[in-house]
Design a protein around this motif. Sequence first.
Motif, mmCIF file in Angstrom:
data_model
loop_
_atom_site.group_PDB
_atom_site.id
_atom_site.type_symbol
_atom_site.label_atom_id
_atom_site.label_comp_id
_atom_site.label_asym_id
_atom_site.label_seq_id
_atom_site.Cartn_x
_atom_site.Cartn_y
_atom_site.Cartn_z
ATOM 1 N N HIS A 464 0.835 -1.196 0.000
ATOM 2 C CA HIS A 464 0.000 0.000 0.000
ATOM 3 C C HIS A 464 0.877 1.257 0.000
ATOM 4 C CE1 HIS A 464 -3.292 -2.597 0.431
ATOM 5 N NE2 HIS A 464 -3.358 -2.667 1.756
ATOM 6 N N PRO A 465 0.345 2.379 -0.442
ATOM 7 C CA PRO A 465 1.136 3.617 -0.481
ATOM 8 C C PRO A 465 1.700 4.024 0.882
ATOM 9 C CG PRO A 465 -0.841 3.868 -1.805
ATOM 10 C CD PRO A 465 -0.979 2.556 -1.092
ATOM 11 N N ASP A 466 1.022 3.629 1.974
ATOM 12 C CA ASP A 466 1.519 4.013 3.300
ATOM 13 C C ASP A 466 2.607 3.073 3.810
ATOM 14 O OD1 ASP A 466 0.099 1.738 3.926
ATOM 15 O OD2 ASP A 466 -1.246 2.691 5.359
ATOM 16 N N GLY A 467 2.989 2.072 3.004
ATOM 17 C CA GLY A 467 4.061 1.171 3.387
ATOM 18 C C GLY A 467 3.612 -0.138 3.987
ATOM 19 N N SER A 468 2.303 -0.354 4.118
ATOM 20 C CA SER A 468 1.788 -1.561 4.762
ATOM 21 C C SER A 468 1.314 -2.580 3.725
ATOM 22 C CB SER A 468 0.623 -1.193 5.688
ATOM 23 O OG SER A 468 -0.483 -0.724 4.913
ATOM 24 N N TRP A 469 0.945 -3.758 4.245
ATOM 25 C CA TRP A 469 0.336 -4.813 3.436
ATOM 26 C C TRP A 469 -0.964 -5.246 4.096
ATOM 27 C CZ3 TRP A 469 5.426 -3.960 3.114
ATOM 28 C CH2 TRP A 469 6.071 -4.158 1.886
ATOM 29 N N SER A 470 -1.874 -5.860 3.308
ATOM 30 C CA SER A 470 -3.135 -6.351 3.867
ATOM 31 C C SER A 470 -3.624 -7.549 3.072
ATOM 32 C CB SER A 470 -4.197 -5.247 3.836
ATOM 33 O OG SER A 470 -4.682 -5.069 2.514
ATOM 34 N N THR A 471 -4.678 -8.187 3.594
ATOM 35 C CA THR A 471 -5.270 -9.338 2.917
ATOM 36 C C THR A 471 -6.056 -8.928 1.683
ATOM 37 O OG1 THR A 471 -7.260 -9.154 4.256
ATOM 38 C CG2 THR A 471 -5.539 -10.604 5.071
ATOM 39 N N GLY A 472 -6.383 -7.655 1.579
ATOM 40 C CA GLY A 472 -7.227 -7.205 0.484
ATOM 41 C C GLY A 472 -8.676 -7.057 0.887
#
Length: 785
Positions: A464-472
Amino acid sequence: MPASALTESVGTAVTTGAEALLAHRRDDGAFVFGAHHASPLNTAGALTALHFADPEGSAETIERGVTWLCETQRDDGGWAMPSVPTEPLTTALAAAALHLLAPRRAASAVRAARARFEELGGSAAVPEPAMTALIRQFHTFAGLPHEGAQRRLPLELLLFPGLSRRLLSLRLPIYASQALAQSAHRRRGPAGRALDRLARPRALAIVRDAYEREGATGGFSTDPWLTGLICLGLARSGQAPDLVSAAARWLRSAANPDGSWDLMPLDVTWTNFATAALIEAGHADDPQLIGTREMLHRHQQSEPFDALGCPAGYWGFSSPRSWPMALETAEAGAILLRLPGGADDRHVRAGLAWLTATQDAAGSWSLAVRNSKPGGFGPCPQMTAKVVGALLDSGAGADDPRVVRAMRWLVGRQRPDGSYEAMWYRGGTPGTAAALEALSRAGRTEEHHRAAARARDWLLRTRHPDGSWSTGDRSGPGATRRGTVEETAWALRGLLAAGLSPTDPAPAAAARWLVDAQRADGGWTPAPVNEYIRGCARYADDGIAAGLAVRALAHYRSAEVAEVAEATHERGCRRETGKRETGTGAFGLRETGTGAFGLRETGARETGLRETGARETGMRETGSGETGGGETGARGSGVEASGTRGTGARETGMRVTGMRETGGGETGSGETGARGSGVEASGTRGTGARETGMRVTGMRETGGGETGSGETGARGSGVEASGTRGTGARETGMRVTGMRETGGGETGSGETGARETGVDASGTRETGTRETGTRETATGEGSGR
């Protein structure tokens, strides 16, 4: 946040996070995190089991449970664990339990739940066929309509132990009890009844084996969900009343005062995550972890699980009698290896032997039973990658047959987009990060390196643009995806393992995001990324989130410290030799790897032996020993066409200690590293030491073959007999001690290059060029750090 501020913030976050983890250490050495674990799914299952097993003796418990379900129903009509979006399976089973136990009192709650279940897609929205069948079964008990006919569970399958184990894995005892119940209520012809009579003793033996090996407590794997399903099947079958009574007692004892049941306790899982983080944070020798090591020793299974065909030596997720888990076994073994005495720990050896015995024929690892059917509890990429890591930690090499087969399987299971799945975690990040770490550590072939590059690129694309990741997942209609602590931590470790520098944008932003996400109490807020029932029920866990965050940030800090130390050492080498700008940055390749991961900023800032390549000293650290100032190496070079004759270098004890192969090509010093040639008979052709006239002075093709960027360094083997022929370097004892191959994985330490060459008038006596190539660890297109 500037780099220096980030470094300080990461250090603070690691310290406070480690302190917060240690606060969860129990007196017996286990780490326990209890928040957010009341489960409506487990509550519905336990209540239904008690209704059939002992309704009178459980009346009070059932009443409290019904009240709890009614009070925790969401406004949308459904149920799930805290912070988890409403789930179809949990909603369907809770509605069935309420209709069965309190049809009038809970009538409105049941109507709302059934409406929500249909809105979510009904049974079609439940991806596990076994769970779809369970919904039909519970609805049949409750007298609720349901889609489709109830599927028959053939009891005769249990007459084939090997087949039934591979098909069912840990579900075998549950299946046995449910099939027993079905055989008692479903009409069959003479042949079917005969088969049931033959298979019934086998089904009872499976359940009783699981019951007795756990000390006949009545609980199964200390899990209310498993215990409830087994108790329910046996109660409806009319078989084994002693087991039914014991299971009902256990369920009543496991109920919370408010009427709910928790998820199973995760003593080993929590301890693994917390201890791995503390070790990474520098607490391996902390006396507080002595009890933790002993706790892990106690929880290793010393008896086989005969019903599943599993040998002894494994760990489960919970009590000393919980069921076998390859993931926990790999993680516990890797942790014990890093604690004091780990190299001689017999528990580690037993765990590795268990993993070796349970490796699938294809090279993968399933949850517990070797060669389990894919899907459910079958082969898992993340689990396989974790086992590879444990094997490598134990000293197995990339050419170990177990590792070779696992790597081949991992390459074949990569999804087209570059990602990997994980059995116990939602989304692609945990599996992809684990596989990337394994591929980076044990990659030997071009195929491995390409798979690593695709996995790395997938992680970078999904950031993500903020530097994080997620499951979607989205929190609501139109809402944006939110990053999670767990996935950001997994991705950060994976990218660092793949060779990215901590100063690269992706790792730096991930570290900054994790620092900002830390709570005031030192912990992190978890997200629902952990699977309880694959694809059907999940949960958030404080211990897993905090352990992952501390471990990732501590790894980031270690990588940053190592990079700074190398840069500092390089600057010190420059000062010693009186050289300004002759080195290659932080020894060349700032640990970025080569090939598919590029030669990103090789660190050869103004390196290239300016103007002559031999000005002042000609070679880095040539003045160590007693060469002193004045005419130290060959000031003004004095290097003639005949070699180094006339350099005045007799009896100087010149040592070439700092030469590292940069993996070559265009590193910023003309053609540093002698691209494609090394030092040939004509001098230093293409080395950046133009016009030095050094005839046969260096090392002809000393590099490491194809180590990472096309024609790296100087291909071949090292110093030939013609090395310094006629150079006038008699009795100089020139030693080439520090040549390290940076292009390749784990090769560069000590005196790997050409140690103790002892160049004298005869050339290159005792070149000692041990394994100057890349021992097939250079990862070609994807060299690790």
